[in-house]
Scaffold this motif. Structure first.
Motif, PDB file in Angstrom:
ATOM      1  N   VAL A 199      48.419  35.230  28.358  1.00  0.00           N
ATOM      2  CA  VAL A 199      47.194  35.606  29.261  1.00  0.00           C
ATOM      3  C   VAL A 199      46.559  34.154  29.638  1.00  0.00           C
ATOM      4  O   VAL A 199      46.340  33.414  29.069  1.00  0.00           O
ATOM      5  N   VAL A 200      46.647  34.212  31.211  1.00  0.00           N
ATOM      6  CA  VAL A 200      46.542  33.071  31.943  1.00  0.00           C
ATOM      7  C   VAL A 200      44.956  33.186  32.539  1.00  0.00           C
ATOM      8  O   VAL A 200      44.012  32.105  32.729  1.00  0.00           O
ATOM      9  N   LYS A 201      44.577  34.342  32.862  1.00  0.00           N
ATOM     10  CA  LYS A 201      43.650  34.888  33.698  1.00  0.00           C
ATOM     11  C   LYS A 201      42.984  36.185  33.128  1.00  0.00           C
ATOM     12  O   LYS A 201      43.734  37.118  33.029  1.00  0.00           O
ATOM     13  N   LEU A 202      41.732  35.978  33.056  1.00  0.00           N
ATOM     14  CA  LEU A 202      41.038  37.370  32.203  1.00  0.00           C
ATOM     15  C   LEU A 202      39.773  37.471  33.107  1.00  0.00           C
ATOM     16  O   LEU A 202      38.783  36.853  33.419  1.00  0.00           O
ATOM     17  N   ASN A 203      39.577  38.928  33.873  1.00  0.00           N
ATOM     18  CA  ASN A 203      38.506  39.392  34.385  1.00  0.00           C
ATOM     19  C   ASN A 203      37.927  40.436  33.585  1.00  0.00           C
ATOM     20  O   ASN A 203      38.707  41.497  33.240  1.00  0.00           O
ATOM     21  N   THR A 204      36.560  40.312  33.479  1.00  0.00           N
ATOM     22  CA  THR A 204      36.049  41.415  32.614  1.00  0.00           C
ATOM     23  C   THR A 204      34.623  41.910  33.505  1.00  0.00           C
ATOM     24  O   THR A 204      33.751  40.963  34.139  1.00  0.00           O
ATOM     25  N   TYR A 205      34.538  43.200  33.685  1.00  0.00           N
ATOM     26  CA  TYR A 205      33.368  43.709  34.382  1.00  0.00           C
ATOM     27  C   TYR A 205      32.660  44.315  33.512  1.00  0.00           C
ATOM     28  O   TYR A 205      33.318  45.509  32.804  1.00  0.00           O
ATOM     29  N   TYR A 206      31.386  44.401  33.093  1.00  0.00           N
ATOM     30  CA  TYR A 206      30.588  45.224  32.313  1.00  0.00           C
ATOM     31  C   TYR A 206      29.230  45.720  32.862  1.00  0.00           C
ATOM     32  O   TYR A 206      28.852  45.258  33.876  1.00  0.00           O
ATOM     33  N   VAL A 207      28.763  46.930  32.373  1.00  0.00           N
ATOM     34  CA  VAL A 207      27.795  47.579  32.773  1.00  0.00           C
ATOM     35  C   VAL A 207      26.532  47.141  31.863  1.00  0.00           C
ATOM     36  O   VAL A 207      26.971  47.798  30.624  1.00  0.00           O
ATOM     37  N   CYS A 208      25.685  46.518  31.984  1.00  0.00           N
ATOM     38  CA  CYS A 208      24.248  46.600  31.043  1.00  0.00           C
ATOM     39  C   CYS A 208      23.316  46.678  31.968  1.00  0.00           C
ATOM     40  O   CYS A 208      22.816  45.907  32.661  1.00  0.00           O
ATOM     41  N   ASN A 209      22.424  47.653  31.531  1.00  0.00           N
ATOM     42  CA  ASN A 209      20.971  47.986  32.316  1.00  0.00           C
ATOM     43  C   ASN A 209      19.953  47.465  31.592  1.00  0.00           C
ATOM     44  O   ASN A 209      18.735  47.999  31.726  1.00  0.00           O
ATOM     45  N   THR A 253      43.443  30.222  21.038  1.00  0.00           N
ATOM     46  CA  THR A 253      42.799  28.977  21.470  1.00  0.00           C
ATOM     47  C   THR A 253      43.843  27.980  22.060  1.00  0.00           C
ATOM     48  O   THR A 253      44.932  27.511  21.352  1.00  0.00           O
ATOM     49  N   PRO A 254      43.819  27.264  23.138  1.00  0.00           N
ATOM     50  CA  PRO A 254      42.824  27.756  24.334  1.00  0.00           C
ATOM     51  C   PRO A 254      42.850  29.023  24.922  1.00  0.00           C
ATOM     52  O   PRO A 254      44.186  29.492  24.814  1.00  0.00           O
ATOM     53  N   GLY A 281      52.658  31.118  26.595  1.00  0.00           N
ATOM     54  CA  GLY A 281      52.070  30.640  25.200  1.00  0.00           C
ATOM     55  C   GLY A 281      53.002  30.082  24.213  1.00  0.00           C
ATOM     56  O   GLY A 281      52.151  29.783  23.208  1.00  0.00           O
ATOM     57  N   ASP A 282      54.203  29.891  24.614  1.00  0.00           N
ATOM     58  CA  ASP A 282      55.093  29.199  23.498  1.00  0.00           C
ATOM     59  C   ASP A 282      54.818  27.816  23.860  1.00  0.00           C
ATOM     60  O   ASP A 282      55.376  26.923  22.955  1.00  0.00           O
ATOM     61  N   PHE A 283      54.253  27.310  24.833  1.00  0.00           N
ATOM     62  CA  PHE A 283      54.078  25.772  24.993  1.00  0.00           C
ATOM     63  C   PHE A 283      53.147  25.341  23.975  1.00  0.00           C
ATOM     64  O   PHE A 283      52.259  25.949  23.722  1.00  0.00           O
ATOM     65  N   PRO A 284      53.243  23.829  23.805  1.00  0.00           N
ATOM     66  CA  PRO A 284      52.284  23.261  23.234  1.00  0.00           C
ATOM     67  C   PRO A 284      50.863  23.329  23.881  1.00  0.00           C
ATOM     68  O   PRO A 284      50.960  23.119  25.146  1.00  0.00           O
ATOM     69  N   SER A 285      49.820  23.674  23.323  1.00  0.00           N
ATOM     70  CA  SER A 285      48.533  23.707  23.965  1.00  0.00           C
ATOM     71  C   SER A 285      47.859  22.296  24.143  1.00  0.00           C
ATOM     72  O   SER A 285      48.301  21.471  23.281  1.00  0.00           O
ATOM     73  N   GLN A 286      47.315  22.094  25.248  1.00  0.00           N
ATOM     74  CA  GLN A 286      46.494  20.734  25.345  1.00  0.00           C
ATOM     75  C   GLN A 286      45.079  21.011  25.380  1.00  0.00           C
ATOM     76  O   GLN A 286      44.464  22.178  25.762  1.00  0.00           O
ATOM     77  N   THR A 287      44.509  20.105  24.713  1.00  0.00           N
ATOM     78  CA  THR A 287      43.001  20.146  24.424  1.00  0.00           C
ATOM     79  C   THR A 287      42.216  19.177  25.529  1.00  0.00           C
ATOM     80  O   THR A 287      43.017  18.419  25.842  1.00  0.00           O
TER      81      THR A 287
END
Length: 155
Positions: free
Chosen positions: A85-95, A118-119, A149-155
């Motif tokens: 996953v490279v992009k995550l959009n979250t929509y939430y309802v909190c009143n 991580t990351p 996700g198989d590639f080494p991560s860069q920090t």
């Protein structure tokens, strides 16, 4: 679509409709997700049963877990994992107001982080007045690149 060597290759499209996914109350042509080439697009997932009824009404932790499990099913059907996953959009309802907003956010985020490598992906969270029907507290959509996700991560 052109390949690196100049030959034309078709872009494959696969509709993703995993079993145990919620459905709309009326017939629609919408999909839970699509795999196009190496990309997986997960449509907005809700905490709903297979008939589209709210599961975990009033409970952000239950709804968040159900939503992330629904996203997981769509990713898996498309051959992806949370590491892709490279992009995550979250929509939430909190009143709520004041400290209650932070408490709500922390409950939601603790569950979300159980799924994040991580990351993690680029993320957006938007507080909204409401979702498809009353009772839904969170909706999540994602974009993944299969194998990224198989590639080494860069920090």
């Amino acid at each position: 679509m052109s390949h690196l060597d100049g030959t034309l290759t078709p872009t494959t499209r696969q509709r993703l409709m995993p079993e145990q996914s919620w459905n709309w109350h009326v017939p629609t042509p919408f999909s839970q997700g699509w795999r196009v080439g190496q990309m997986v697009f997960v449509g907005g997932q809700l905490s709903a049963d297979e008939q589209g009824n709210v599961v975990g009404e009033g409970d952000i932790e239950t709804q968040t877990r159900n939503v992330f499990e629904a996203v997981t099913r769509v990713l898996e059907e498309g051959g992806a994992t949370w590491r892709d996953v490279v992009k995550l959009n979250t929509y939430y309802v909190c009143n709520e107001t004041g400290a209650a907003v932070q408490e709500f956010w922390e409950k939601m985020t603790r569950i979300r982080l159980e799924y994040m490598p991580t990351p993690g992906p680029a993320g957006t969270a938007v507080r909204v007045a409401g979702l498809m029907y009353d009772g839904f507290l969170i909706e999540v959509e994602a974009i993944a690149v299969v194998g990224s996700g198989d590639f080494p991560s860069q920090t």
